[in-house]
Scaffold this motif. Sequence first.
Motif, PDB file in Angstrom:
ATOM      1  N   THR A   1      -1.183  18.304  30.714  1.00  0.00           N
ATOM      2  CA  THR A   1      -0.454  18.636  31.944  1.00  0.00           C
ATOM      3  C   THR A   1      -1.034  19.881  32.593  1.00  0.00           C
ATOM      4  N   THR A   2      -1.406  20.851  31.794  1.00  0.00           N
ATOM      5  CA  THR A   2      -2.003  22.076  32.331  1.00  0.00           C
ATOM      6  C   THR A   2      -3.335  21.764  33.002  1.00  0.00           C
ATOM      7  N   LYS A   3      -4.141  20.941  32.354  1.00  0.00           N
ATOM      8  CA  LYS A   3      -5.431  20.546  32.942  1.00  0.00           C
ATOM      9  C   LYS A   3      -5.215  19.821  34.267  1.00  0.00           C
ATOM     10  N   CYS A   4      -4.188  18.976  34.317  1.00  0.00           N
ATOM     11  CA  CYS A   4      -3.920  18.229  35.552  1.00  0.00           C
ATOM     12  C   CYS A   4      -3.400  19.154  36.653  1.00  0.00           C
ATOM     13  N   TYR A   5      -2.645  20.179  36.279  1.00  0.00           N
ATOM     14  CA  TYR A   5      -2.226  21.179  37.266  1.00  0.00           C
ATOM     15  C   TYR A   5      -3.458  21.900  37.818  1.00  0.00           C
ATOM     16  N   TYR A   6      -4.367  22.289  36.926  1.00  0.00           N
ATOM     17  CA  TYR A   6      -5.604  22.931  37.357  1.00  0.00           C
ATOM     18  C   TYR A   6      -6.385  22.008  38.288  1.00  0.00           C
ATOM     19  N   ASP A   7      -6.455  20.714  37.935  1.00  0.00           N
ATOM     20  CA  ASP A   7      -7.154  19.757  38.788  1.00  0.00           C
ATOM     21  C   ASP A   7      -6.564  19.767  40.187  1.00  0.00           C
ATOM     22  N   CYS A   8      -5.268  19.676  40.276  1.00  0.00           N
ATOM     23  CA  CYS A   8      -4.605  19.661  41.575  1.00  0.00           C
ATOM     24  C   CYS A   8      -4.946  20.928  42.362  1.00  0.00           C
ATOM     25  N   MET A   9      -4.845  22.064  41.716  1.00  0.00           N
ATOM     26  CA  MET A   9      -5.122  23.330  42.405  1.00  0.00           C
ATOM     27  C   MET A   9      -6.600  23.449  42.794  1.00  0.00           C
ATOM     28  N   LEU A  10      -7.505  23.059  41.892  1.00  0.00           N
ATOM     29  CA  LEU A  10      -8.929  23.163  42.201  1.00  0.00           C
ATOM     30  C   LEU A  10      -9.315  22.242  43.352  1.00  0.00           C
ATOM     31  N   GLN A  11      -8.665  21.093  43.441  1.00  0.00           N
ATOM     32  CA  GLN A  11      -8.926  20.229  44.594  1.00  0.00           C
ATOM     33  C   GLN A  11      -8.346  20.850  45.865  1.00  0.00           C
ATOM     34  N   ARG A  12      -7.176  21.475  45.765  1.00  0.00           N
ATOM     35  CA  ARG A  12      -6.549  22.092  46.948  1.00  0.00           C
ATOM     36  C   ARG A  12      -7.397  23.247  47.490  1.00  0.00           C
TER      37      ARG A  12
ATOM     38  N   ASN B   1     -10.585  23.419  47.086  1.00  0.00           N
ATOM     39  CA  ASN B   1     -11.888  22.841  47.391  1.00  0.00           C
ATOM     40  C   ASN B   1     -12.987  23.234  46.394  1.00  0.00           C
ATOM     41  N   TYR B   2     -12.622  23.445  45.129  1.00  0.00           N
ATOM     42  CA  TYR B   2     -13.623  23.692  44.089  1.00  0.00           C
ATOM     43  C   TYR B   2     -14.024  22.390  43.413  1.00  0.00           C
ATOM     44  N   SER B   3     -13.276  21.320  43.685  1.00  0.00           N
ATOM     45  CA  SER B   3     -13.493  20.039  43.032  1.00  0.00           C
ATOM     46  C   SER B   3     -13.103  18.925  43.990  1.00  0.00           C
ATOM     47  N   ASP B   4     -13.755  17.779  43.807  1.00  0.00           N
ATOM     48  CA  ASP B   4     -13.334  16.592  44.559  1.00  0.00           C
ATOM     49  C   ASP B   4     -12.683  15.570  43.620  1.00  0.00           C
ATOM     50  N   GLY B   5     -12.391  16.005  42.393  1.00  0.00           N
ATOM     51  CA  GLY B   5     -11.786  15.125  41.401  1.00  0.00           C
ATOM     52  C   GLY B   5     -12.800  14.391  40.549  1.00  0.00           C
ATOM     53  N   LYS B   6     -14.064  14.473  40.922  1.00  0.00           N
ATOM     54  CA  LYS B   6     -15.145  13.834  40.163  1.00  0.00           C
ATOM     55  C   LYS B   6     -16.222  14.831  39.758  1.00  0.00           C
ATOM     56  N   ARG B   7     -16.382  15.880  40.593  1.00  0.00           N
ATOM     57  CA  ARG B   7     -17.440  16.859  40.330  1.00  0.00           C
ATOM     58  C   ARG B   7     -17.080  18.214  40.947  1.00  0.00           C
ATOM     59  N   PHE B   8     -17.750  19.241  40.441  1.00  0.00           N
ATOM     60  CA  PHE B   8     -17.622  20.591  40.987  1.00  0.00           C
ATOM     61  C   PHE B   8     -18.150  20.595  42.408  1.00  0.00           C
ATOM     62  N   ASN B   9     -17.413  21.206  43.323  1.00  0.00           N
ATOM     63  CA  ASN B   9     -17.816  21.288  44.726  1.00  0.00           C
ATOM     64  C   ASN B   9     -18.435  22.660  44.967  1.00  0.00           C
ATOM     65  N   ARG B  10     -19.737  22.734  44.822  1.00  0.00           N
ATOM     66  CA  ARG B  10     -20.460  24.000  44.955  1.00  0.00           C
ATOM     67  C   ARG B  10     -20.217  24.653  46.320  1.00  0.00           C
ATOM     68  N   GLU B  11     -20.333  23.876  47.377  1.00  0.00           N
ATOM     69  CA  GLU B  11     -20.184  24.429  48.720  1.00  0.00           C
ATOM     70  C   GLU B  11     -18.763  24.944  48.960  1.00  0.00           C
TER      71      GLU B  11
ATOM     72  N   ASN C   1     -17.081  14.837  35.664  1.00  0.00           N
ATOM     73  CA  ASN C   1     -16.283  14.155  34.653  1.00  0.00           C
ATOM     74  C   ASN C   1     -15.463  13.087  35.370  1.00  0.00           C
ATOM     75  N   ASP C   2     -15.397  11.901  34.805  1.00  0.00           N
ATOM     76  CA  ASP C   2     -14.623  10.824  35.423  1.00  0.00           C
ATOM     77  C   ASP C   2     -13.119  11.078  35.361  1.00  0.00           C
ATOM     78  N   ASP C   3     -12.698  11.896  34.420  1.00  0.00           N
ATOM     79  CA  ASP C   3     -11.281  12.257  34.298  1.00  0.00           C
ATOM     80  C   ASP C   3     -11.075  13.570  35.053  1.00  0.00           C
ATOM     81  N   PRO C   4     -10.348  13.555  36.176  1.00  0.00           N
ATOM     82  CA  PRO C   4     -10.211  14.771  36.976  1.00  0.00           C
ATOM     83  C   PRO C   4      -9.543  15.925  36.227  1.00  0.00           C
TER      84      PRO C   4
END
Length: 119
Positions: free
Chosen positions: A49-60, A62-72, A103-106
């Motif tokens: 659950t913590t990892k999934c919270y991080y996923d949500c925040m990192l996508q918000r 713009n550090y991630s698109d859910g599949k890969r790190f968003n360098r830009e 990673n295929d798992d966001p």
Amino acid sequence: MKIILAFCLFTAVAALELSPEEKECQKQVDASEEDVEMFRSLQQPEEHTTKCYYDCMLQRINYSDGKRFNREGFVHTMTQVAKNEQQRKAIQHLAEQCDGTENDDPCELAADIVACLFR
């Protein structure tokens, strides 16, 4: 360099009150206050659950698109809070270091990104 990154990230998420994004992500993944606090204190997530919270925040942010790190997205967001050239160089270095993190798992991706950024 970790201190510089921690300062910049802390500046970006350190408001006393939860941001709308934090509230939305907390609700979306049913995260606890502890999960939110772990993100705010930049701790490595371990529970799913913590990892999934991080996923949500990192996508918000713009550090991630859910599949890969968003360098830009990372560079754009972080340079907005960078205070000097040393911090901007550290941000570029971290972006290069983590570029290609996938990673295929966001949720696992979010943990991988955090681990990379704090290597």
